[in-house]
Scaffold this active site. Structure first.
Site, PDB file in Angstrom:
ATOM      1  N   SER A  30     -16.528  76.442  49.495  1.00  0.00           N
ATOM      2  CA  SER A  30     -16.246  76.314  48.283  1.00  0.00           C
ATOM      3  C   SER A  30     -17.373  76.427  46.825  1.00  0.00           C
ATOM      4  CB  SER A  30     -15.003  75.189  47.933  1.00  0.00           C
ATOM      5  OG  SER A  30     -14.797  74.624  46.367  1.00  0.00           O
ATOM      6  N   ASP A  90     -27.396  85.367  44.799  1.00  0.00           N
ATOM      7  CA  ASP A  90     -27.138  86.690  44.312  1.00  0.00           C
ATOM      8  C   ASP A  90     -28.691  86.177  43.443  1.00  0.00           C
ATOM      9  OD1 ASP A  90     -25.188  87.258  45.767  1.00  0.00           O
ATOM     10  OD2 ASP A  90     -23.237  87.203  43.963  1.00  0.00           O
ATOM     11  N   LYS A  94     -14.121  80.435  51.540  1.00  0.00           N
ATOM     12  CA  LYS A  94     -13.435  80.169  50.365  1.00  0.00           C
ATOM     13  C   LYS A  94     -13.141  80.844  49.097  1.00  0.00           C
ATOM     14  CE  LYS A  94     -10.530  76.066  48.730  1.00  0.00           C
ATOM     15  NZ  LYS A  94     -10.627  75.503  47.666  1.00  0.00           N
TER      16      LYS A  94
END
Length: 574
Positions: free
Chosen positions: A302, A313, A327
Protein backbone atom coordinates in the site's frame (compact mmCIF):
# COMPACT_ATOMS: atom_id res chain seq x y z
CA UNK A 1 -31.31 -24.60 10.76
CA UNK A 2 -29.14 -21.70 11.88
CA UNK A 3 -26.85 -22.28 8.92
CA UNK A 4 -29.87 -22.10 6.62
CA UNK A 5 -30.96 -18.83 8.21
CA UNK A 6 -27.47 -17.35 7.76
CA UNK A 7 -27.48 -18.31 4.07
CA UNK A 8 -30.94 -16.82 3.55
CA UNK A 9 -30.04 -13.55 5.22
CA UNK A 10 -26.75 -13.32 3.36
CA UNK A 11 -28.35 -14.14 0.02
CA UNK A 12 -30.98 -11.46 0.31
CA UNK A 13 -28.59 -8.83 1.60
CA UNK A 14 -26.10 -9.66 -1.12
CA UNK A 15 -28.81 -9.24 -3.78
CA UNK A 16 -29.94 -6.00 -2.22
CA UNK A 17 -26.57 -4.37 -1.84
CA UNK A 18 -24.52 -5.97 -4.58
CA UNK A 19 -26.99 -5.25 -7.35
CA UNK A 20 -25.72 -1.69 -8.02
CA UNK A 21 -22.14 -2.98 -8.30
CA UNK A 22 -23.12 -5.69 -10.75
CA UNK A 23 -25.07 -3.27 -12.92
CA UNK A 24 -22.58 -0.42 -12.83
CA UNK A 25 -20.70 -1.65 -15.87
CA UNK A 26 -23.79 -1.98 -18.07
CA UNK A 27 -24.99 0.59 -20.57
CA UNK A 28 -28.46 0.52 -19.11
CA UNK A 29 -28.17 2.28 -15.77
CA UNK A 30 -31.64 3.83 -15.71
CA UNK A 31 -32.98 1.02 -13.52
CA UNK A 32 -30.20 1.13 -10.89
CA UNK A 33 -32.17 3.16 -8.35
CA UNK A 34 -35.26 1.06 -8.88
CA UNK A 35 -33.26 -2.17 -8.52
CA UNK A 36 -31.70 -0.99 -5.28
CA UNK A 37 -35.06 0.04 -3.83
CA UNK A 38 -36.73 -3.20 -4.94
CA UNK A 39 -34.06 -5.47 -3.49
CA UNK A 40 -33.82 -3.57 -0.22
CA UNK A 41 -37.57 -3.87 0.09
CA UNK A 42 -37.30 -7.63 -0.49
CA UNK A 43 -34.63 -7.99 2.16
CA UNK A 44 -36.53 -5.85 4.66
CA UNK A 45 -39.71 -7.88 4.18
CA UNK A 46 -37.87 -11.20 4.32
CA UNK A 47 -36.18 -10.31 7.60
CA UNK A 48 -39.45 -9.18 9.16
CA UNK A 49 -41.05 -12.49 8.20
CA UNK A 50 -38.14 -14.45 9.68
CA UNK A 51 -38.22 -12.42 12.84
CA UNK A 52 -41.96 -13.00 13.20
CA UNK A 53 -42.28 -16.68 12.28
CA UNK A 54 -38.89 -18.37 12.71
CA UNK A 55 -39.03 -21.04 15.40
CA UNK A 56 -36.12 -19.63 17.45
CA UNK A 57 -35.21 -16.11 18.46
CA UNK A 58 -33.00 -14.42 15.89
CA UNK A 59 -30.00 -12.41 17.07
CA UNK A 60 -30.51 -9.40 14.84
CA UNK A 61 -27.08 -7.86 15.23
CA UNK A 62 -25.20 -11.10 14.65
CA UNK A 63 -27.35 -12.13 11.67
CA UNK A 64 -27.00 -8.81 9.89
CA UNK A 65 -23.27 -8.52 10.61
CA UNK A 66 -22.71 -12.04 9.26
CA UNK A 67 -24.61 -11.14 6.12
CA UNK A 68 -22.71 -7.89 5.65
CA UNK A 69 -19.32 -9.48 6.21
CA UNK A 70 -20.08 -12.39 3.89
CA UNK A 71 -21.04 -9.98 1.13
CA UNK A 72 -17.99 -7.76 1.62
CA UNK A 73 -15.68 -10.79 1.61
CA UNK A 74 -16.85 -11.49 -1.94
CA UNK A 75 -15.66 -8.06 -3.10
CA UNK A 76 -12.07 -7.74 -1.86
CA UNK A 77 -10.28 -8.27 1.47
CA UNK A 78 -9.92 -4.53 2.11
CA UNK A 79 -13.57 -3.49 2.02
CA UNK A 80 -14.97 -4.11 5.48
CA UNK A 81 -17.67 -3.14 7.93
CA UNK A 82 -16.41 -1.63 11.16
CA UNK A 83 -19.05 -1.73 13.92
CA UNK A 84 -19.07 0.94 16.60
CA UNK A 85 -17.29 -1.30 19.13
CA UNK A 86 -14.28 -1.57 16.79
CA UNK A 87 -14.22 2.03 15.61
CA UNK A 88 -11.76 3.21 18.27
CA UNK A 89 -9.30 0.47 17.33
CA UNK A 90 -9.53 1.43 13.67
CA UNK A 91 -8.94 5.12 14.39
CA UNK A 92 -5.93 4.21 16.52
CA UNK A 93 -4.34 2.54 13.50
CA UNK A 94 -4.97 5.64 11.38
CA UNK A 95 -3.96 8.37 13.81
CA UNK A 96 -1.35 6.52 15.85
CA UNK A 97 -2.94 7.74 19.10
CA UNK A 98 -5.18 6.27 21.79
CA UNK A 99 -5.83 6.53 25.52
CA UNK A 100 -4.30 3.73 27.58
CA UNK A 101 -1.14 2.37 29.18
CA UNK A 102 0.98 1.84 26.05
CA UNK A 103 1.72 -1.86 25.82
CA UNK A 104 1.26 -4.87 23.59
CA UNK A 105 -0.65 -7.81 25.07
CA UNK A 106 -0.58 -11.52 24.32
CA UNK A 107 -2.97 -14.30 25.29
CA UNK A 108 -1.38 -17.68 25.96
CA UNK A 109 -1.64 -20.90 27.97
CA UNK A 110 1.23 -21.73 30.32
CA UNK A 111 1.23 -24.96 32.34
CA UNK A 112 -2.41 -25.50 31.47
CA UNK A 113 -3.53 -22.04 32.65
CA UNK A 114 -4.79 -19.38 30.26
CA UNK A 115 -3.73 -15.82 30.89
CA UNK A 116 -3.12 -12.42 29.34
CA UNK A 117 0.48 -11.21 29.44
CA UNK A 118 2.35 -8.00 28.81
CA UNK A 119 4.34 -8.75 25.67
CA UNK A 120 6.13 -5.43 25.51
CA UNK A 121 5.51 -1.85 26.70
CA UNK A 122 6.20 1.04 24.32
CA UNK A 123 9.26 3.07 25.16
CA UNK A 124 8.35 6.05 27.35
CA UNK A 125 4.78 4.84 27.91
CA UNK A 126 3.04 4.83 31.32
CA UNK A 127 3.44 1.03 31.41
CA UNK A 128 7.19 1.31 30.85
CA UNK A 129 7.69 4.16 33.34
CA UNK A 130 5.95 2.42 36.24
CA UNK A 131 7.99 -0.75 35.64
CA UNK A 132 5.70 -3.19 33.85
CA UNK A 133 7.74 -5.74 31.89
CA UNK A 134 7.30 -8.22 29.09
CA UNK A 135 6.30 -11.54 30.65
CA UNK A 136 4.13 -10.04 33.41
CA UNK A 137 0.80 -11.89 33.67
CA UNK A 138 -2.14 -9.60 34.40
CA UNK A 139 -4.32 -11.01 37.18
CA UNK A 140 -6.31 -8.04 38.55
CA UNK A 141 -7.53 -4.76 36.98
CA UNK A 142 -9.09 -2.21 39.34
CA UNK A 143 -10.00 -4.96 41.80
CA UNK A 144 -11.52 -7.30 39.21
CA UNK A 145 -9.91 -10.68 38.62
CA UNK A 146 -8.99 -11.33 34.99
CA UNK A 147 -9.33 -15.11 35.28
CA UNK A 148 -10.88 -16.39 32.07
CA UNK A 149 -10.62 -13.05 30.30
CA UNK A 150 -9.51 -12.75 26.69
CA UNK A 151 -6.85 -10.31 25.55
CA UNK A 152 -9.59 -8.22 23.88
CA UNK A 153 -11.44 -7.84 27.15
CA UNK A 154 -8.25 -6.94 29.03
CA UNK A 155 -7.33 -4.44 26.32
CA UNK A 156 -10.71 -2.71 26.55
CA UNK A 157 -10.35 -2.38 30.33
CA UNK A 158 -6.84 -0.97 30.05
CA UNK A 159 -7.86 1.64 27.50
CA UNK A 160 -9.71 4.77 28.48
CA UNK A 161 -9.60 8.53 28.74
CA UNK A 162 -6.22 10.10 29.46
CA UNK A 163 -5.64 11.02 33.13
CA UNK A 164 -8.06 8.37 34.42
CA UNK A 165 -6.67 6.18 37.21
CA UNK A 166 -5.83 2.50 36.92
CA UNK A 167 -4.59 -0.16 39.34
CA UNK A 168 -2.99 -3.25 37.87
CA UNK A 169 -1.74 -6.42 39.60
CA UNK A 170 0.57 -8.83 37.81
CA UNK A 171 2.52 -12.01 38.44
CA UNK A 172 6.18 -11.61 37.48
CA UNK A 173 8.16 -14.78 36.70
CA UNK A 174 11.72 -15.25 37.97
CA UNK A 175 11.21 -12.71 40.76
CA UNK A 176 11.19 -13.45 44.49
CA UNK A 177 8.38 -10.96 45.08
CA UNK A 178 6.32 -12.23 42.18
CA UNK A 179 3.02 -10.43 42.93
CA UNK A 180 3.34 -6.76 42.02
CA UNK A 181 0.73 -3.98 41.98
CA UNK A 182 1.04 -0.78 39.96
CA UNK A 183 -1.11 2.31 40.37
CA UNK A 184 -0.92 5.01 37.69
CA UNK A 185 -2.87 7.11 35.18
CA UNK A 186 -3.71 6.36 31.61
CA UNK A 187 -2.27 8.73 29.04
CA UNK A 188 -2.64 9.59 25.38
CA UNK A 189 -0.37 7.09 23.70
CA UNK A 190 1.37 8.03 20.46
CA UNK A 191 2.64 5.15 18.36
CA UNK A 192 6.08 6.11 17.07
CA UNK A 193 6.34 5.18 13.37
CA UNK A 194 10.14 5.68 13.37
CA UNK A 195 11.42 3.71 16.37
CA UNK A 196 15.05 4.14 15.31
CA UNK A 197 17.25 6.15 12.99
CA UNK A 198 21.02 6.51 13.06
CA UNK A 199 24.29 5.92 11.27
CA UNK A 200 25.32 2.38 10.33
CA UNK A 201 28.07 0.83 8.18
CA UNK A 202 30.21 3.97 8.83
CA UNK A 203 28.47 6.18 6.26
CA UNK A 204 24.81 5.14 5.85
CA UNK A 205 22.01 7.11 7.42
CA UNK A 206 19.37 4.52 8.34
CA UNK A 207 15.65 5.26 8.92
CA UNK A 208 13.27 2.46 9.95
CA UNK A 209 9.61 3.24 9.22
CA UNK A 210 7.06 0.76 10.60
CA UNK A 211 3.73 2.30 9.55
CA UNK A 212 2.13 5.24 7.74
CA UNK A 213 0.10 7.17 10.29
CA UNK A 214 -0.42 10.90 10.78
CA UNK A 215 3.03 11.28 12.31
CA UNK A 216 5.07 9.28 9.79
CA UNK A 217 5.97 12.01 7.32
CA UNK A 218 7.10 14.48 9.96
CA UNK A 219 9.14 11.83 11.77
CA UNK A 220 10.91 10.83 8.54
CA UNK A 221 11.56 14.44 7.62
CA UNK A 222 13.08 15.15 11.03
CA UNK A 223 15.23 12.02 10.78
CA UNK A 224 16.56 13.04 7.35
CA UNK A 225 17.38 16.54 8.62
CA UNK A 226 19.27 15.15 11.62
CA UNK A 227 21.17 12.57 9.58
CA UNK A 228 22.28 15.20 7.07
CA UNK A 229 23.98 17.06 9.90
CA UNK A 230 26.33 14.12 10.40
CA UNK A 231 29.35 14.51 8.09
CA UNK A 232 29.78 10.74 7.94
CA UNK A 233 26.50 10.22 6.09
CA UNK A 234 27.01 9.73 2.35
CA UNK A 235 23.70 8.02 1.60
CA UNK A 236 20.32 7.35 3.23
CA UNK A 237 18.40 4.08 3.52
CA UNK A 238 14.64 4.10 4.17
CA UNK A 239 13.60 0.68 5.48
CA UNK A 240 10.00 -0.28 4.60
CA UNK A 241 10.22 -4.00 5.28
CA UNK A 242 7.03 -5.45 6.78
CA UNK A 243 5.41 -2.01 6.58
CA UNK A 244 1.83 -2.72 5.53
CA UNK A 245 1.07 0.91 4.75
CA UNK A 246 -1.56 3.27 6.08
CA UNK A 247 -2.35 6.87 5.18
CA UNK A 248 -1.68 7.69 1.51
CA UNK A 249 -0.93 11.35 2.26
CA UNK A 250 1.96 10.20 4.44
CA UNK A 251 3.54 8.45 1.46
CA UNK A 252 3.21 11.57 -0.71
CA UNK A 253 4.79 13.75 1.96
CA UNK A 254 7.68 11.31 2.48
CA UNK A 255 8.37 11.24 -1.26
CA UNK A 256 8.30 15.05 -1.00
CA UNK A 257 11.34 14.96 1.29
CA UNK A 258 13.47 13.87 -1.66
CA UNK A 259 11.96 15.39 -4.85
CA UNK A 260 11.14 18.96 -5.95
CA UNK A 261 7.93 20.56 -4.72
CA UNK A 262 5.07 19.98 -7.16
CA UNK A 263 6.29 16.57 -8.35
CA UNK A 264 3.46 14.22 -9.32
CA UNK A 265 3.46 11.11 -7.13
CA UNK A 266 0.29 9.27 -8.10
CA UNK A 267 -3.08 9.40 -9.80
CA UNK A 268 -6.17 7.82 -8.25
CA UNK A 269 -8.88 6.56 -10.57
CA UNK A 270 -12.25 5.48 -9.23
CA UNK A 271 -15.37 4.13 -10.85
CA UNK A 272 -15.89 7.10 -13.16
CA UNK A 273 -13.67 9.77 -14.69
CA UNK A 274 -14.97 12.52 -12.42
CA UNK A 275 -13.41 10.76 -9.43
CA UNK A 276 -9.85 10.93 -10.81
CA UNK A 277 -7.43 12.80 -8.56
CA UNK A 278 -3.78 13.71 -9.06
CA UNK A 279 -1.46 13.98 -6.05
CA UNK A 280 1.67 16.11 -6.09
CA UNK A 281 4.20 16.96 -3.40
CA UNK A 282 3.28 20.15 -1.56
CA UNK A 283 6.34 20.90 0.57
CA UNK A 284 9.92 21.88 -0.10
CA UNK A 285 12.26 18.87 -0.11
CA UNK A 286 14.98 18.24 2.43
CA UNK A 287 17.48 16.98 -0.16
CA UNK A 288 17.03 16.10 -3.84
CA UNK A 289 20.62 14.93 -4.44
CA UNK A 290 21.80 12.69 -1.59
CA UNK A 291 21.98 9.03 -2.68
CA UNK A 292 18.88 7.20 -1.49
CA UNK A 293 17.93 3.52 -1.19
CA UNK A 294 14.61 2.01 -0.13
CA UNK A 295 14.43 -1.51 1.29
CA UNK A 296 11.26 -3.52 0.65
CA UNK A 297 10.03 -7.10 1.04
CA UNK A 298 6.84 -9.10 0.60
CA UNK A 299 5.33 -7.36 3.62
CA UNK A 300 5.74 -3.88 2.12
CA UNK A 301 2.29 -2.87 0.90
CA UNK A 302 0.00 0.00 0.00
CA UNK A 303 1.56 3.31 1.13
CA UNK A 304 4.95 1.57 1.32
CA UNK A 305 4.59 0.63 -2.34
CA UNK A 306 3.52 4.15 -3.28
CA UNK A 307 6.68 5.50 -1.61
CA UNK A 308 9.04 2.91 -3.08
CA UNK A 309 7.35 2.86 -6.49
CA UNK A 310 7.25 6.63 -6.90
CA UNK A 311 10.90 7.02 -5.91
CA UNK A 312 11.79 4.23 -8.36
CA UNK A 313 9.77 5.73 -11.21
CA UNK A 314 11.31 9.15 -10.59
CA UNK A 315 14.80 7.58 -10.53
CA UNK A 316 15.30 9.10 -7.11
CA UNK A 317 16.07 5.90 -5.18
CA UNK A 318 17.50 2.44 -5.73
CA UNK A 319 15.06 -0.21 -4.51
CA UNK A 320 16.70 -3.09 -2.60
CA UNK A 321 15.18 -6.35 -1.38
CA UNK A 322 12.49 -8.53 -2.92
CA UNK A 323 9.15 -8.01 -4.60
CA UNK A 324 6.60 -6.05 -2.60
CA UNK A 325 3.07 -7.22 -1.81
CA UNK A 326 1.25 -5.76 -4.82
CA UNK A 327 -1.63 -3.66 -3.44
CA UNK A 328 -2.66 -0.93 -5.84
CA UNK A 329 -6.06 -0.23 -4.29
CA UNK A 330 -7.11 2.73 -2.15
CA UNK A 331 -9.65 2.67 0.67
CA UNK A 332 -11.68 5.41 2.29
CA UNK A 333 -14.05 5.35 5.26
CA UNK A 334 -17.74 6.23 5.16
CA UNK A 335 -19.87 6.89 8.21
CA UNK A 336 -22.77 4.53 8.88
CA UNK A 337 -25.74 4.75 11.26
CA UNK A 338 -25.15 4.03 14.95
CA UNK A 339 -21.46 5.02 14.83
CA UNK A 340 -20.39 2.27 12.47
CA UNK A 341 -18.08 2.75 9.49
CA UNK A 342 -17.53 1.25 6.08
CA UNK A 343 -13.96 1.00 4.84
CA UNK A 344 -14.45 0.71 1.10
CA UNK A 345 -12.13 0.43 -1.89
CA UNK A 346 -12.76 3.60 -3.88
CA UNK A 347 -9.92 3.70 -6.42
CA UNK A 348 -6.84 2.23 -7.99
CA UNK A 349 -3.63 4.24 -7.92
CA UNK A 350 -1.08 4.76 -10.66
CA UNK A 351 2.48 5.83 -9.81
CA UNK A 352 4.54 8.37 -11.87
CA UNK A 353 5.41 6.06 -14.77
CA UNK A 354 1.69 5.40 -15.22
CA UNK A 355 1.75 1.79 -14.05
CA UNK A 356 -0.66 0.03 -11.71
CA UNK A 357 1.08 -2.36 -9.30
CA UNK A 358 -2.03 -4.28 -8.17
CA UNK A 359 -1.32 -8.03 -8.36
CA UNK A 360 -4.71 -9.66 -7.73
CA UNK A 361 -7.82 -9.09 -9.83
CA UNK A 362 -10.58 -9.46 -7.25
CA UNK A 363 -13.25 -9.25 -9.94
CA UNK A 364 -12.18 -12.49 -11.66
CA UNK A 365 -11.69 -15.99 -10.31
CA UNK A 366 -10.11 -19.17 -11.62
CA UNK A 367 -12.11 -22.39 -11.87
CA UNK A 368 -10.80 -23.49 -8.45
CA UNK A 369 -12.16 -20.30 -6.83
CA UNK A 370 -8.83 -18.52 -6.44
CA UNK A 371 -8.48 -14.98 -7.73
CA UNK A 372 -6.80 -14.33 -11.04
CA UNK A 373 -3.77 -12.07 -11.32
CA UNK A 374 -4.08 -8.74 -13.09
CA UNK A 375 -1.22 -9.62 -15.45
CA UNK A 376 1.19 -12.40 -16.32
CA UNK A 377 4.83 -12.14 -17.33
CA UNK A 378 3.80 -12.30 -20.97
CA UNK A 379 0.98 -9.74 -20.77
CA UNK A 380 2.47 -7.18 -18.34
CA UNK A 381 2.94 -3.85 -20.08
CA UNK A 382 6.26 -2.02 -20.01
CA UNK A 383 6.47 1.50 -18.60
CA UNK A 384 9.43 3.86 -18.25
CA UNK A 385 11.05 5.72 -15.39
CA UNK A 386 12.12 9.37 -15.58
CA UNK A 387 15.47 8.39 -17.14
CA UNK A 388 14.10 5.71 -19.44
CA UNK A 389 14.50 2.52 -17.40
CA UNK A 390 11.93 -0.19 -18.05
CA UNK A 391 9.48 -1.11 -15.28
CA UNK A 392 6.42 -3.33 -15.49
CA UNK A 393 2.85 -3.16 -14.25
CA UNK A 394 1.23 -5.60 -11.83
CA UNK A 395 2.83 -7.81 -9.20
CA UNK A 396 4.10 -5.13 -6.84
CA UNK A 397 7.40 -3.27 -6.97
CA UNK A 398 10.38 -5.23 -8.27
CA UNK A 399 13.70 -4.26 -6.65
CA UNK A 400 16.65 -2.88 -8.58
CA UNK A 401 18.95 -4.97 -6.37
CA UNK A 402 17.48 -8.29 -5.30
CA UNK A 403 18.32 -9.77 -1.90
CA UNK A 404 16.97 -13.22 -1.13
CA UNK A 405 15.14 -13.36 2.21
CA UNK A 406 16.12 -15.91 4.81
CA UNK A 407 13.94 -19.00 4.71
CA UNK A 408 12.35 -19.73 8.07
CA UNK A 409 13.28 -23.21 9.23
CA UNK A 410 10.77 -25.41 10.99
CA UNK A 411 12.61 -25.41 14.30
CA UNK A 412 12.74 -21.60 14.28
CA UNK A 413 9.00 -21.52 13.71
CA UNK A 414 8.48 -24.02 16.55
CA UNK A 415 10.51 -21.85 18.92
CA UNK A 416 8.50 -18.75 18.01
CA UNK A 417 5.14 -20.55 18.10
CA UNK A 418 5.65 -21.84 21.63
CA UNK A 419 7.48 -18.66 22.73
CA UNK A 420 10.64 -20.34 23.98
CA UNK A 421 12.59 -17.24 22.92
CA UNK A 422 10.16 -14.95 24.75
CA UNK A 423 10.28 -16.90 28.01
CA UNK A 424 14.06 -17.30 27.89
CA UNK A 425 14.53 -13.54 27.40
CA UNK A 426 12.28 -12.87 30.40
CA UNK A 427 14.42 -15.17 32.53
CA UNK A 428 17.75 -13.97 31.16
CA UNK A 429 17.01 -10.27 31.70
CA UNK A 430 15.73 -10.96 35.22
CA UNK A 431 19.05 -12.61 36.06
CA UNK A 432 21.52 -10.60 33.96
CA UNK A 433 19.78 -7.30 33.25
CA UNK A 434 22.48 -5.06 34.74
CA UNK A 435 25.23 -6.73 32.71
CA UNK A 436 23.60 -6.56 29.26
CA UNK A 437 25.35 -4.06 26.95
CA UNK A 438 23.69 -1.51 24.67
CA UNK A 439 22.15 -2.60 21.33
CA UNK A 440 25.20 -1.68 19.27
CA UNK A 441 27.53 -3.84 21.36
CA UNK A 442 25.19 -6.68 22.34
CA UNK A 443 25.51 -10.07 20.69
CA UNK A 444 24.32 -13.56 21.56
CA UNK A 445 27.53 -15.19 22.75
CA UNK A 446 28.27 -18.91 23.06
CA UNK A 447 27.50 -18.60 26.75
CA UNK A 448 24.06 -17.08 26.13
CA UNK A 449 23.22 -19.58 23.40
CA UNK A 450 24.21 -22.53 25.56
CA UNK A 451 22.11 -21.11 28.37
CA UNK A 452 19.16 -21.00 25.95
CA UNK A 453 19.74 -24.62 24.93
CA UNK A 454 19.75 -25.65 28.58
CA UNK A 455 16.54 -23.66 29.12
CA UNK A 456 14.59 -25.76 26.60
CA UNK A 457 13.03 -28.87 28.06
CA UNK A 458 13.34 -31.57 25.35
CA UNK A 459 10.28 -33.38 26.73
CA UNK A 460 8.13 -30.27 26.25
CA UNK A 461 9.58 -29.08 22.97
CA UNK A 462 7.09 -29.82 20.18
CA UNK A 463 8.31 -30.33 16.65
CA UNK A 464 6.15 -30.12 13.57
CA UNK A 465 6.62 -33.78 12.67
CA UNK A 466 6.26 -33.30 8.93
CA UNK A 467 8.85 -35.92 7.95
CA UNK A 468 7.43 -38.53 10.33
CA UNK A 469 3.87 -37.94 9.13
CA UNK A 470 4.79 -38.16 5.47
CA UNK A 471 6.85 -41.28 6.09
CA UNK A 472 3.93 -42.92 7.91
CA UNK A 473 1.68 -42.06 4.96
CA UNK A 474 4.19 -43.57 2.55
CA UNK A 475 4.32 -46.77 4.66
CA UNK A 476 0.54 -47.10 4.40
CA UNK A 477 0.62 -46.46 0.66
CA UNK A 478 3.39 -49.01 0.11
CA UNK A 479 1.44 -51.58 2.11
CA UNK A 480 -1.82 -50.87 0.29
CA UNK A 481 -0.14 -51.22 -3.12
CA UNK A 482 1.65 -54.44 -2.20
CA UNK A 483 5.22 -53.16 -2.05
CA UNK A 484 5.75 -53.86 1.65
CA UNK A 485 7.93 -56.87 2.44
CA UNK A 486 10.70 -57.55 4.94
CA UNK A 487 13.32 -55.76 2.82
CA UNK A 488 11.12 -52.72 2.23
CA UNK A 489 10.11 -52.56 5.89
CA UNK A 490 13.79 -52.62 6.91
CA UNK A 491 14.49 -49.69 4.58
CA UNK A 492 11.58 -47.77 6.05
CA UNK A 493 12.89 -48.45 9.57
CA UNK A 494 16.32 -47.24 8.56
CA UNK A 495 14.93 -44.07 7.02
CA UNK A 496 12.75 -43.47 10.07
CA UNK A 497 15.82 -43.68 12.32
CA UNK A 498 17.67 -41.20 10.10
CA UNK A 499 14.80 -38.72 10.27
CA UNK A 500 14.51 -38.71 14.07
CA UNK A 501 14.90 -35.20 15.46
CA UNK A 502 18.03 -34.41 17.44
CA UNK A 503 17.17 -31.21 19.33
CA UNK A 504 20.71 -30.33 20.34
CA UNK A 505 21.97 -30.82 16.78
CA UNK A 506 19.06 -28.85 15.28
CA UNK A 507 19.60 -25.91 17.62
CA UNK A 508 23.29 -25.73 16.71
CA UNK A 509 22.55 -26.14 13.01
CA UNK A 510 20.24 -23.13 12.99
CA UNK A 511 22.09 -21.07 15.55
CA UNK A 512 22.21 -17.87 13.48
CA UNK A 513 18.44 -17.56 13.09
CA UNK A 514 17.73 -18.68 16.65
CA UNK A 515 20.31 -16.26 18.06
CA UNK A 516 18.54 -13.48 16.14
CA UNK A 517 15.24 -14.33 17.87
CA UNK A 518 16.86 -14.42 21.29
CA UNK A 519 18.67 -11.14 20.72
CA UNK A 520 15.51 -9.38 19.58
CA UNK A 521 13.59 -10.46 22.68
CA UNK A 522 16.40 -9.47 25.06
CA UNK A 523 16.78 -6.06 23.40
CA UNK A 524 13.03 -5.48 23.63
CA UNK A 525 13.13 -5.98 27.40
CA UNK A 526 15.73 -3.26 27.94
CA UNK A 527 15.71 -0.98 24.90
CA UNK A 528 12.28 -1.55 23.39
CA UNK A 529 11.65 -1.49 19.63
CA UNK A 530 14.42 1.06 19.15
CA UNK A 531 16.93 -1.41 20.57
CA UNK A 532 15.58 -4.25 18.47
CA UNK A 533 16.10 -2.32 15.25
CA UNK A 534 19.50 -0.92 16.22
CA UNK A 535 20.78 -4.37 17.15
CA UNK A 536 19.29 -6.20 14.16
CA UNK A 537 20.79 -3.97 11.47
CA UNK A 538 24.32 -4.91 12.55
CA UNK A 539 23.94 -8.21 10.67
CA UNK A 540 21.66 -7.44 7.75
CA UNK A 541 22.13 -8.61 4.16
CA UNK A 542 19.89 -5.85 2.84
CA UNK A 543 22.03 -3.11 4.37
CA UNK A 544 25.17 -4.91 3.24
CA UNK A 545 23.82 -4.65 -0.32
CA UNK A 546 23.13 -0.93 0.15
CA UNK A 547 26.63 -0.38 1.52
CA UNK A 548 28.21 -2.18 -1.43
CA UNK A 549 26.16 -0.13 -3.88
CA UNK A 550 26.89 3.23 -2.23
CA UNK A 551 30.63 2.53 -1.93
CA UNK A 552 31.19 1.35 -5.51
CA UNK A 553 32.08 4.42 -7.59
CA UNK A 554 29.41 5.23 -10.15
CA UNK A 555 27.16 2.29 -9.23
CA UNK A 556 24.30 4.40 -7.85
CA UNK A 557 24.22 6.56 -10.98
CA UNK A 558 24.54 3.52 -13.25
CA UNK A 559 21.57 1.71 -11.71
CA UNK A 560 19.35 4.80 -11.96
CA UNK A 561 20.68 5.74 -15.41
CA UNK A 562 21.26 9.26 -14.11
CA UNK A 563 23.58 10.23 -16.98
CA UNK A 564 20.72 9.83 -19.42
CA UNK A 565 18.58 12.84 -20.18
CA UNK A 566 15.14 12.73 -18.57
CA UNK A 567 12.91 10.70 -20.85
CA UNK A 568 9.77 12.08 -22.41
CA UNK A 569 6.58 10.62 -21.03
CA UNK A 570 5.94 7.30 -22.75
CA UNK A 571 2.78 5.27 -22.60
CA UNK A 572 2.96 1.66 -21.54
CA UNK A 573 3.37 -0.85 -24.32
CA UNK A 574 3.13 -4.61 -24.65
Amino acid sequence: MKKTLKILVWSCLAIALAAPCAMAGSDDNVNDDAAVARNLDIFNSLYKELNTFYVDTINAQKAIENAINAMLNEIDPYTEYIPAVEADEFMTMSTGEYGGIGSYLTERTVNGKKGVYISGPYEGSPAARVGLRAGDRIIVIDGDSTTGWTSDKVSKRLRGQANTHLTLTVVRPYDEDSIKTFSFNRETISVNPVPYYGVTRDNIGYIGLTTFNEKSAQQVREAVIELKKDPRVKGIVLDLRSNGGGIVEGAIQIVGCFVPKGTQVLVMRGRDKSSERTYKTTVDPVDTEIPLAVIIDGGSASASEITAGALQDLDRAVIIGNRSFGKGLVQSTRSLPYDGMLKVTIAKYYIPSGRLIQEVDYGNRNEDGTYKKTTTDSTARVFYTAHGREVREGGGIMPDIKVEPREMKRIVYNIMRDQWDFDFATKYVAEHGKDIPNPTDFEVTDEIFNEFKAFINPEKFEYDKVCEQQLATLRKTATAEGYMNDSTAAQFDRLEAMLKHDLDHDLDLHRRDIAYLIGQEIMDRLYYQRGQVENSIKDDEYLDAAKQMFDKPGEYARILNLKAKPAKKKKGKQ
